[in-house]
Write a protein that holds these residues in place. Sequence first.
Motif, short mmCIF file in Angstrom:
data_model
loop_
_atom_site.label_atom_id
_atom_site.label_comp_id
_atom_site.label_asym_id
_atom_site.label_seq_id
_atom_site.Cartn_x
_atom_site.Cartn_y
_atom_site.Cartn_z
N HIS A 36 0.84 -1.21 -0.09
CA HIS A 36 -0.13 -0.05 0.09
C HIS A 36 0.90 1.18 -0.20
O HIS A 36 0.39 2.32 -0.80
N HIS A 37 1.86 1.17 0.44
CA HIS A 37 2.84 2.37 0.83
C HIS A 37 3.29 2.55 -0.66
O HIS A 37 3.42 3.87 -1.11
N PHE A 38 3.93 1.77 -1.39
CA PHE A 38 4.56 1.78 -2.80
C PHE A 38 3.33 2.33 -3.59
O PHE A 38 3.86 3.04 -4.57
N LEU A 39 2.45 1.75 -3.66
CA LEU A 39 1.41 2.01 -4.72
C LEU A 39 1.00 3.52 -4.61
O LEU A 39 0.83 4.20 -5.46
N SER A 40 0.70 4.01 -3.07
CA SER A 40 0.58 5.48 -3.06
C SER A 40 1.48 6.13 -3.05
O SER A 40 1.38 7.64 -3.85
#
Lengths: 266, 408
Positions: A36-40
């Motif tokens: 989720h971190h890298f996606l956002s």
Amino acid sequence: MFPELNSLLGAGTDTVERGKFTLLCDSKTDGSFLVHHFLSYYLRAGCRVCFVALVQSFSHYSIVAQKLGVNLSSAKDEGQLVFLEGLRSYTDLLFGDNPEAEVTNPLCFLRAGSDLKPLYSFVSAALAPSAGQSWKCPVLILDDVSVLLSLGVPPLQLLDFMHYCRATVCTQYQGNVVCLVHGAEESGDEEKELLRRSLSHQSQVILWAEGLSSGFCKEVHGQLKIFRGAVSSGKKRGQTQPEIYQYKIQDKHVTFFARGLSAAVL
Amino acid sequence: MAAPCHRGVSAGDDAVGTGTSFKRKVRGKFPAIPGTRPSVHNGQLLVSTGVPSLDHIIGGGLAVGTLLLIEEDTYGTYSHLLLKYFLAEGVISGHEVFVASANDDPTDTLQDLPAPLTDEILRQNDPKSTKEAFGHVEDSQDMMKIAWRYQNMPKMEALPILSSRFGHYYDLSKTMPLEMSAKSHRFFLPHVKPPNQKENVSEVTCNYNQLLEAIQRVVHQEGYDGSNPQKRPKTVLRVGIESLGSVLWGDDICSHERPENQHSLTRFLYALRGLLRTSLSVCVITVPTHLIQNEAITTRVRNLSDTVVGLESFIGSEMEANPLYKDYHGLLHVHQIPRLNSLISDVADTKDLAFKLKRKIFAIERLHLPPDLSDTVSRSSKQDLAGSAKLLSSGCGPAAGGQKHLDF
């Protein structure tokens, strides 16, 4: 996007490093918060993202991304995000009655039992640079490659696929690849272990989320090891010590702290 | 009694009507379905597993569209019971039920569900006791005028048979009355015709394939996947699958003779997950994990499920005689709690859980040492306790901590 993790990794939304392969691992805990971190992060940084989501449905990622301040639906509409929903594609493949759609389905290799070429062509087509785009660099994010192992893809074919993706996205398009693999030491899953070792050999950065060895704790959810540089390249292995931080996941962000310095004990 | 029912029905209307600002904001996304409630943590629609204490442990209930995996105890006694509770809860809440099995006939399973312990439901179905109840009401009106406030309470006959409350208790000594039956679909493997051999081998193993198609047919035909706008279901489909992964399903995942079958179970689970996520359904599967020799497959199966709990009964094990466990029938291990629509999952405070089965309740509680009530405790039994306390590895205070016991 967790600002604390960004500062640990030395990354910012203004400039994005290019040509990097980041491997996310987890053992005895769930490392999906890293995805989720890298996606956002990449969406905020203005990169063109191809997200191959094999674990959860779009609404799950969308709601979590909303908490992190990114709107996946609008990113999808604007063409910044290409989202492959593995669950939906697989059920379409099994129960769909349209033979034409079956051929274009990126997961059609699961039915035919052939190599992962359809998925690769989907990815490379999604990230191919085209004229008139204002996005920065292409990024490929794969949520849980080990699901493909469970679906019966041989590990060597999967490694081939990853190699192709790396060659195309990292080298040719000068973009980034991020992928998550579940850890397998405790279960003795040889295929998964082979996959993890090979991918960690190829990666520039490894983020490894581990559950605490002392067991479950309410205040500290686990520790994150950050390996930089090609880890298993012989010479560097002894030199680079992993940086270890402990973390606590909260509703909308994750706090990182040095080991033993949880706010609950200080 | 009737109050939760009314609240459940009118919840959808409140959002539309003006009303005061002091009302809880309810999103009109789902029409109010009996037997469901939204989660306080992530807004997911939850259904009860039929065991309120299990609901509490797994974060309030089972989210619609997810899969609960129950790892069977050695003889399958308690896991089978949990499955029955899940189905019985569906019958009471008026949900549709799909039962699949390769061992017991699902018809028998559905006839053998435990009876609900809700008094009004029982009276409704038993004419004799209904009469008694009426007589009792009239008598009390004649005789006493103490409880004025009860006069305006709704009468017994106004109550529906189906209860829209969330979670019920059941009486295991009685079976569910025959009049109470939900719309059910059955899948009994020995009665299913073998498929014509047109499917290629690299698919899911044939038996799983048939099961998957049966579930998909129900989901699609009854409109649970939202494909048919005319047929909008007002209920949830509950799918219960018994002993998946046992040899009775024709599963040979651990055999080395046909290695292509190694992935049949995980493929099935992935496809099922895809089906559940896009439909208004919820699934409980029991898996005899102690029969699956390959630890790697067990881990993969767990990863592909949402909630995973394991049962470990004391039947036949040496723990049965252990004084620490004398109040309980087994241990419950929570292996996985899903992270749905959020970064965090609702993990319970403690991981040391034990269950006990009584006639009217299946209770899951925090494991603790039983109180030492006897006056003369012999030293040997105390040492046993201390030993088992160490085995539990939880802090038990200094009294049971070591070999040195002071006898006064």
